[in-house]
Design a protein around this motif. Structure first.
Motif: not given
Lengths: 169, 318
Positions: A104-116
């Motif tokens: 779950t953490g990886g999924l959220v990070a994968a979605v959010l980090l590119p937008t950071a």
């Protein structure tokens, strides 16, 4: 590294540490109390990010009501003092839980980090927030309250508070 | 804001938390005594026993600090602080004079409500960690009571915030007009009842009633930790009284508000504190089910009706 960065890092660290303690402690009530620290830390994060209203509502609703409800539920059932064996799980479960958490953490990070990226922060005053909630987001807002109402009615039904089957209870 | 100013403001808030509850406690001693046709403490300090609470404080300091063997030590020791600190923060937020509060924040109405809600946790922690069945029963009672009365409390305050069109306590005082005394009256009554219940004072003291559950969540506490709980109760009384004065009675508004604003705020707060004491002397304790029925079937609908009334008023007048 400004003062705000430092404050955000500190509150974030506190939040993460308290969250880790909340799921690893063997005392059930301690777990609920660490959850309080986690939620307060999260409110601190919001505050550092300039969203005072969200932070205050976080404290008012989650710490003041939801966690208190959790603790009352624990007291009503069984929450003795000291570590409990029956709440601990075997190694297989732990590995599985860690996998799910990491996934779950990886999924959220994968979605959010590119937008950071550096984005201009919109001034999040209470007026702006109210305007957004009651204009753009009014339908999701109302649907959510309907969902909560349905859950409430459902809870009543499950708890057997209906009077139709008085004799069979 | 310089470091010196911050520390001065913090010290002022701390001093208010240490002094005002003592004044309220002394007033309770004497007012209750006279209402019941007796004298109250008369010897300590000479004039009408003014030093009685100081003597009580010295007694509390001298007592041994006991943690029960079966208790959850860390939670047990932390609980009094969790009960007291929210009121220190709340008192710091209250504006007592035009432009004067120990801490000025934009959403102070919400923040006061939020920190008061956190104070419940102290009682719960004490009730659970004491490893005592009276404490546990009292803790559960107080949790149920505080949860039930939190909702009308928040709703009645929301009505005032809506009428003023702001979430800042100082803004509410500036928007206040005498007309509110009628317009916001139902909400004011709801707030007074809910605040008394939130403080667990008579007639809502079932969680800590000594004739039912010894001292409820505070049963196992002695010395300074017990004194902290008492201080939290009286500080809560002061906070609720001042909050009522600020939200419903116009805070510093009055003749010569520029010079005497602080006096009006304190007087209005003192009036409400006296009222809370008066309620204690006048009414017998309510039963658990009566408490819950009052909250859910009377106060919540009344608060919602007040909210609707306020909405109509705001729409019509703007």
């Amino acid at each position: 590294m400004t003062g705000l960065d430092l404050a955000f890092a500190t509150t974030g660290l506190i939040t993460a540490a308290a969250a880790a303690l909340a799921v690893t402690t063997r005392h059930v009530v301690h777990s609920a109390l660490w959850l309080v620290v986690t939620l307060l830390g999260l409110a601190g994060c919001y505050l550092v990010l300039g969203a005072e209203l969200v932070a205050l509502v976080q404290v008012l609703v989650y710490v003041g009501a939801v966690v208190v409800l959790v603790i009352v539920a624990l007291m009503l059932t069984r929450a003795p003092i000291g570590p409990r064996a029956e709440h601990t799980t075997g190694p297989a479960h732990r590995v599985l839980a860690a996998c799910v958490g990491a996934g779950t953490g990886g999924l959220v990070a994968a979605v959010l980090l590119p937008t950071a990226a550096r984005t201009p922060v919109r001034p999040g005053g209470s007026e702006e927030l109210a305007r957004q909630i009651f204009s753009t987001w009014v339908w999701p807002f109302e649907l959510l309250s309907l969902l909560l109402l349905a859950a409430l009615v459902g809870a009543f039904a499950v708890a057997g508070l209906t009077t139709s089957q008085e004799g069979t209870r | 804001m310089s470091l010196l100013e911050i520390s001065l403001r913090s010290l002022a808030a701390l001093a208010a938390v240490l002094v005002l509850p003592l004044v309220a406690g002394q007033a309770e001693h004497k007012v209750m005594a006279h209402m019941q046709g007796r004298l109250g403490p008369m010897y300590a300090g000479g004039f009408h026993g003014w030093a009685q609470l100081v003597a009580d404080g010295v007694k509390f300091v001298q007592k041994e600090d006991i943690t029960p063997a079966a208790a959850d030590r860390s939670v047990f020791r932390l609980a009094p602080a969790v009960a007291l600190i929210p009121y220190v923060i709340a008192i710091a937020l209250l504006p007592i004079h035009p432009g004067l509060a120990a801490a000025e924040v934009p959403g102070s109405v919400l923040l006061v409500l939020a920190v008061i809600g956190v104070g419940v946790l102290g009682t719960l922690m004490a009730g659970w960690a004491s490893a005592n069945k009276y404490a546990l029963v009292g803790g559960m009672r107080s949790a149920a009571q505080l949860l039930a009365y939190e909702l009308p409390l928040v709703l009645s305050v929301a009505s005032v915030a809506m009428a003023a069109g702001t979430l800042s306590l100082a803004g509410v005082v500036e928007a206040w007009t005498p007309w509110w005394l009628v317009w916001q009256l139902p909400g004011a009554i709801v707030f007074l009842i809910a605040a008394t219940a939130e403080l667990q004072r008579v007639p809502f003291d079932a969680p800590i009633a000594d004739s039912e559950v010894v001292m409820g969540p505070w049963t196992e506490y002695t010395g300074l930790r017990f004194a902290f709980f008492m201080l939290a109760e009286y500080a809560g009384m002061v906070v609720m009284g001042l909050l009522f004065g600020i939200l419903w009675l116009g805070g510093w508004q009055g003749p010569f508000a520029e010079q005497l604003g602080w006096l009006w705020t304190l007087l209005k707060g003192a009036l409400i504190v006296l009222l809370i004491i008066w309620i204690r002397v006048s009414w017998p304790r309510m039963r658990e089910d009566q408490l819950q029925r009052l909250a859910w079937t009377v106060l919540v609908p009344l608060a919602l009706a007040q909210l609707a009334l306020t909405a109509i008023g705001v729409v019509v007048t703007t």
